[in-house]
Design an enzyme around this catalytic site. Structure first.
Site, PDB file in Angstrom:
ATOM      1  NE  ARG A 158      -2.567   8.166  -9.773  1.00 47.97           N
ATOM      2  CZ  ARG A 158      -3.181   7.893  -8.623  1.00 47.97           C
ATOM      3  NH1 ARG A 158      -2.465   7.589  -7.551  1.00 47.97           N
ATOM      4  NH2 ARG A 158      -4.491   7.917  -8.527  1.00 47.97           N
ATOM      5  CG  ASP A 198      -5.449   9.591   5.990  1.00 48.57           C
ATOM      6  OD1 ASP A 198      -5.165  10.036   7.103  1.00 48.57           O
ATOM      7  OD2 ASP A 198      -6.150  10.233   5.185  1.00 48.57           O
ATOM      8  CD  GLU A 227      -2.890   1.362   0.526  1.00 46.08           C
ATOM      9  OE1 GLU A 227      -2.561   1.530  -0.648  1.00 46.08           O
ATOM     10  OE2 GLU A 227      -4.068   1.448   0.940  1.00 46.08           O
ATOM     11  CG  ASP A 228      -0.769   4.840  -1.680  1.00 45.81           C
ATOM     12  OD1 ASP A 228      -1.502   4.283  -0.831  1.00 45.81           O
ATOM     13  OD2 ASP A 228      -1.220   5.670  -2.499  1.00 45.81           O
ATOM     14  CG  PHE A 233      -2.921  15.786   0.462  1.00 48.36           C
ATOM     15  CD1 PHE A 233      -3.736  14.670   0.505  1.00 48.36           C
ATOM     16  CD2 PHE A 233      -2.498  16.260  -0.774  1.00 48.36           C
ATOM     17  CE1 PHE A 233      -4.128  14.031  -0.659  1.00 48.36           C
ATOM     18  CE2 PHE A 233      -2.891  15.631  -1.948  1.00 48.36           C
ATOM     19  CZ  PHE A 233      -3.709  14.513  -1.884  1.00 48.36           C
TER      20      PHE A 233
END
Ligand code: 5GP
Length: 178
Positions: free
Chosen positions: A169, A107, A103-104, A156
């Site tokens: 990206r 959160d 997973e990136d 963010f």
């Protein structure tokens, strides 16, 4: 890294360099290799954000394993929507297999909490989670991260696979909103 960039209507400052990311991804890969070398695990890449992580992770992993891709989404603009969509799911039978989710970023934890529950119906032998970034203070749904990359503050970020409304990206470094 330049001092500041603009992605759509937001400005970002340098956060984690590409070099530092690659160093950490290599360490994560070596830890995974120690645990899985002789187990032929399946890497489950969560698209779209983890595509850069998956590419670099694969280049550091030198033992037999398999790869599959799933697409989950829960984010709109710079916020979690509170619901998870499976846009596309597993293509292989993972029953009895050792899975490593790539997973990136974690959160609130909603996406992984939801998906790990959902995976149980596919009856894998084991499931572990690797995430490049973790916003520990934002976590609402508890998830255990077996292979963490960087613990970061609750702001963010874009780059290295992560987008702001589909943009950014491609950036090699990670950038933090100003
Ligand atoms: P969670 O379900 O843990 O709240 O959110 C996980 C997903 O939200 C990630 O896979 C990613 O798509 C998105 N996300 C969370 N924080 C960020 C961020 O700082 N930047 C970007 N680009 N996406 C984020």
């Amino acid at each position: 890294m330049s001092q500041e960039i603009t992605v759509r209507d937001l400005s970002f400052k340098p956060f984690i360099s590409h070099e530092a990311i690659l160093t950490r991804v290599k360490e994560m890969a070596l830890n995974i290799e120690k645990d899985y070398k002789d187990r032929n695990p399946v890497f489950l890449v969560v698209l779209t954000g983890a595509f850069r992580l998956a590419g670099d992770m694969a280049s550091f992993i030198d033992f037999p394993c398999e790869w599959d891709f799933i697409k989950l989404s829960s984010y709109k603009d710079t916020r979690s929507t509170g619901a998870v969509d499976i846009e596309f799911d597993l293509t292989m039978d993972v029953k009895g297999r050792d899975l490593i989710i790539l997973e990136d970023i974690i959160d609130t934890g909603l996406t992984m909490h939801f998906y790990m529950e959902y995976l149980k119906k596919h009856a894998p032998l084991s499931v572990r989670l690797a995430s490049l970034l973790i916003k520990k203070e934002a976590m609402v749904y508890p998830v255990h991260i077996d292979y963490p990359g960087f613990f970061i503050e609750n702001k963010f970020v874009v780059g290295y696979g992560l987008d702001y409304n589909h943009s950014g990206r491609n950036l090699n470094d990670l950038w933090q909103v100003i």
